[in-house]
Design a protein around this motif. Structure first.
Motif, PDB file in Angstrom:
ATOM      1  N   SER A  32       2.598 -15.568  39.527  1.00 28.17           N
ATOM      2  CA  SER A  32       1.800 -14.445  38.763  1.00 28.17           C
ATOM      3  C   SER A  32       2.058 -13.081  39.575  1.00 28.17           C
ATOM      4  O   SER A  32       1.365 -12.114  39.098  1.00 28.17           O
ATOM      5  CB  SER A  32       0.167 -15.037  39.125  1.00 28.17           C
ATOM      6  OG  SER A  32      -0.098 -15.248  40.356  1.00 28.17           O
ATOM      7  N   THR A  33       2.702 -13.048  40.747  1.00 29.52           N
ATOM      8  CA  THR A  33       3.027 -11.840  41.450  1.00 29.52           C
ATOM      9  C   THR A  33       4.112 -11.176  40.858  1.00 29.52           C
ATOM     10  O   THR A  33       4.180  -9.865  40.697  1.00 29.52           O
ATOM     11  CB  THR A  33       2.774 -12.304  42.848  1.00 29.52           C
ATOM     12  OG1 THR A  33       1.728 -12.872  43.320  1.00 29.52           O
ATOM     13  CG2 THR A  33       2.726 -10.710  43.819  1.00 29.52           C
ATOM     14  N   ASP A  86      10.116 -12.455  45.554  1.00 27.58           N
ATOM     15  CA  ASP A  86       9.374 -13.634  45.132  1.00 27.58           C
ATOM     16  C   ASP A  86       8.092 -13.649  45.570  1.00 27.58           C
ATOM     17  O   ASP A  86       7.754 -12.999  46.686  1.00 27.58           O
ATOM     18  CB  ASP A  86      10.086 -14.784  45.357  1.00 27.58           C
ATOM     19  CG  ASP A  86       9.780 -16.247  44.462  1.00 27.58           C
ATOM     20  OD1 ASP A  86      10.416 -17.078  44.811  1.00 27.58           O
ATOM     21  OD2 ASP A  86       8.771 -16.019  43.780  1.00 27.58           O
ATOM     22  N   GLY A  87       7.105 -14.508  45.156  1.00 25.78           N
ATOM     23  CA  GLY A  87       5.879 -14.719  45.684  1.00 25.78           C
ATOM     24  C   GLY A  87       5.892 -15.811  46.678  1.00 25.78           C
ATOM     25  O   GLY A  87       6.817 -16.501  47.086  1.00 25.78           O
ATOM     26  N   ALA A  88       4.644 -15.907  47.222  1.00 28.28           N
ATOM     27  CA  ALA A  88       4.670 -17.209  48.054  1.00 28.28           C
ATOM     28  C   ALA A  88       2.943 -17.659  47.856  1.00 28.28           C
ATOM     29  O   ALA A  88       2.392 -16.903  47.643  1.00 28.28           O
ATOM     30  CB  ALA A  88       4.913 -16.801  49.655  1.00 28.28           C
ATOM     31  N   ASP A  89       2.808 -18.888  48.414  1.00 32.97           N
ATOM     32  CA  ASP A  89       1.462 -19.459  48.620  1.00 32.97           C
ATOM     33  C   ASP A  89       0.971 -19.168  50.011  1.00 32.97           C
ATOM     34  O   ASP A  89      -0.342 -19.251  50.156  1.00 32.97           O
ATOM     35  CB  ASP A  89       1.551 -20.931  48.255  1.00 32.97           C
ATOM     36  CG  ASP A  89       2.101 -21.329  47.079  1.00 32.97           C
ATOM     37  OD1 ASP A  89       1.480 -20.821  46.038  1.00 32.97           O
ATOM     38  OD2 ASP A  89       3.378 -21.660  46.869  1.00 32.97           O
ATOM     39  N   LYS A  99       5.768 -22.347  49.822  1.00 34.56           N
ATOM     40  CA  LYS A  99       6.284 -21.848  48.373  1.00 34.56           C
ATOM     41  C   LYS A  99       6.327 -23.065  47.472  1.00 34.56           C
ATOM     42  O   LYS A  99       6.584 -24.155  48.020  1.00 34.56           O
ATOM     43  CB  LYS A  99       7.474 -21.145  48.309  1.00 34.56           C
ATOM     44  CG  LYS A  99       7.138 -19.632  48.877  1.00 34.56           C
ATOM     45  CD  LYS A  99       8.462 -18.917  48.534  1.00 34.56           C
ATOM     46  CE  LYS A  99       9.171 -18.832  47.315  1.00 34.56           C
ATOM     47  NZ  LYS A  99       8.341 -18.352  46.288  1.00 34.56           N
ATOM     48  N   GLY A 100       5.926 -22.979  46.045  1.00 36.55           N
ATOM     49  CA  GLY A 100       5.984 -24.105  45.465  1.00 36.55           C
ATOM     50  C   GLY A 100       4.702 -24.088  44.530  1.00 36.55           C
ATOM     51  O   GLY A 100       4.613 -25.422  43.677  1.00 36.55           O
ATOM     52  N   GLY A 101       3.896 -23.482  44.812  1.00 35.53           N
ATOM     53  CA  GLY A 101       2.637 -23.513  44.010  1.00 35.53           C
ATOM     54  C   GLY A 101       2.489 -23.400  42.654  1.00 35.53           C
ATOM     55  O   GLY A 101       1.763 -24.111  41.570  1.00 35.53           O
ATOM     56  N   ALA A 103       5.711 -24.568  41.330  1.00 35.71           N
ATOM     57  CA  ALA A 103       6.351 -25.939  41.120  1.00 35.71           C
ATOM     58  C   ALA A 103       7.876 -25.491  40.766  1.00 35.71           C
ATOM     59  O   ALA A 103       8.551 -25.932  40.117  1.00 35.71           O
ATOM     60  CB  ALA A 103       6.009 -26.869  40.026  1.00 35.71           C
TER      61      ALA A 103
HETATM   62  O1  DER Z   1       6.073 -21.503  42.650  1.00 38.02           O
HETATM   63  C1  DER Z   1       6.328 -20.497  43.613  1.00 38.02           C
HETATM   64  O2  DER Z   1       6.974 -20.624  44.529  1.00 38.02           O
HETATM   65  C2  DER Z   1       5.575 -19.258  43.322  1.00 38.02           C
HETATM   66  O3  DER Z   1       6.438 -18.319  44.035  1.00 38.02           O
HETATM   67  C3  DER Z   1       4.388 -19.033  44.343  1.00 38.02           C
HETATM   68  O4  DER Z   1       4.577 -19.712  45.397  1.00 38.02           O
HETATM   69  C4  DER Z   1       3.530 -17.987  44.382  1.00 38.02           C
HETATM   70  O5  DER Z   1       2.975 -17.932  43.068  1.00 38.02           O
HETATM   71  P1  DER Z   1       1.961 -16.600  43.049  1.00 38.02           P
HETATM   72  O6  DER Z   1       2.772 -15.153  43.163  1.00 38.02           O
HETATM   73  O7  DER Z   1       1.287 -16.958  41.590  1.00 38.02           O
HETATM   74  O8  DER Z   1       0.718 -16.984  44.011  1.00 38.02           O
END
Ligand code: DER
Length: 233
Positions: A32-33, A86-89, A99-101, A103
């Motif tokens: 979502s980021t 990319d985003g991250a958790d 990462k992988g929030g 999936a």
């Molecule tokens: O699934 C992922 O790896 C996403 O990049 C997740 O880690 C970050 O998602 P968010 O930007 O919605 O928090």
């Protein structure tokens, strides 16, 4: 609103710093980021984007690129990518990420590794001292469905993660199924509990990819509630 504006702030600042006119092959993460990353790239204008291709990290990422009117790049066609954002958790002080929030971490890791520069963008909740402190679900692990019970059992009984669990879908009956047709197990660990979690977990038979991105990110941008941006390099 504070969280959304901090995601936007992180994304806009990272794009302004790292997506230069000479960059043509760009990896787009998932979650979502990253939509704010795409927004900011589109704002660079048609001229700046007309010769660029954007390599997705999953179905959502592909939709994002197409819906923004940007050109899709085929992962097989571009051996090296200029920049992936990319985003991250969760991100620790050494820029190691959970990462992988969403999936999506298997394809994300492929595209992050292929990039000359890998940049992480996140809201302030993800900024942690060490991994395993403010992301309760724990390490996302993509596994082949055939092996998930065995892996769950090993994580719970041998790896000291008794709350390891198969990730169940919300708007679909049954488990989450990744873009690669696999399941995800979330395994919480205490910081420092495993000597080398990424390797130890990856070596379990049936594990496809572990949501730990270590020594990969060149910088992490966190939007803060007060409208400032924290940059870790
Ligand atoms: O699934 C992922 O790896 C996403 O990049 C997740 O880690 C970050 O998602 P968010 O930007 O919605 O928090």
């Amino acid at each position: 609103a504070a969280i959304e504006s901090s995601k936007r702030l992180a994304a806009y600042t990272a794009v302004d710093h790292h997506i230069k006119p000479e960059h043509r092959i760009i990896g787009i993460g998932s979650g979502s980021t990253v939509p704010y990353v795409v927004d900011r790239i589109v704002q660079q204008g048609v001229e700046a984007n007309k010769d660029r291709v954007f390599v997705p990290t999953g179905f959502q990422s592909k939709q994002l690129i197409v819906n923004a009117g940007l050109t899709l790049g085929d992962v097989d066609e571009y051996l090296s990518i200029d920049v992936t954002i990319d985003g991250a958790d969760e991100v620790d002080r050494n820029l190691n990420c959970i990462k992988g929030g969403g999936a999506c971490h298997l394809r994300e890791k492929v595209i992050a590794e292929a990039a000359e520069t890998f940049i992480v963008v996140a809201d302030y909740r993800k900024n942690a001292e060490s991994l395993g402190t403010n992301y309760p679900p724990g390490v996302p692990i993509e596994v082949v469905p055939f092996a998930y019970v065995k892996i769950l059992n090993t994580l719970r009984k041998t790896f000291g993660s008794p709350n390891a669990a198969l990730r169940m879908a919300v708007k679909k009956a049954g488990p989450v199924v990744t873009d690669n047709g696999n399941f995800v197990i979330d395994a919480p660990f205490e910081p420092g509990q495993l000597q080398d979690p990424a390797t130890q977990i990856k070596l379990l038979t049936g594990v496809v990819e572990v949501g730990l991105f270590c020594n990969m990110a060149k910088a992490a941008y966190f939007g803060n509630e007060d409208g400032t941006v924290t940059i870790h390099r």
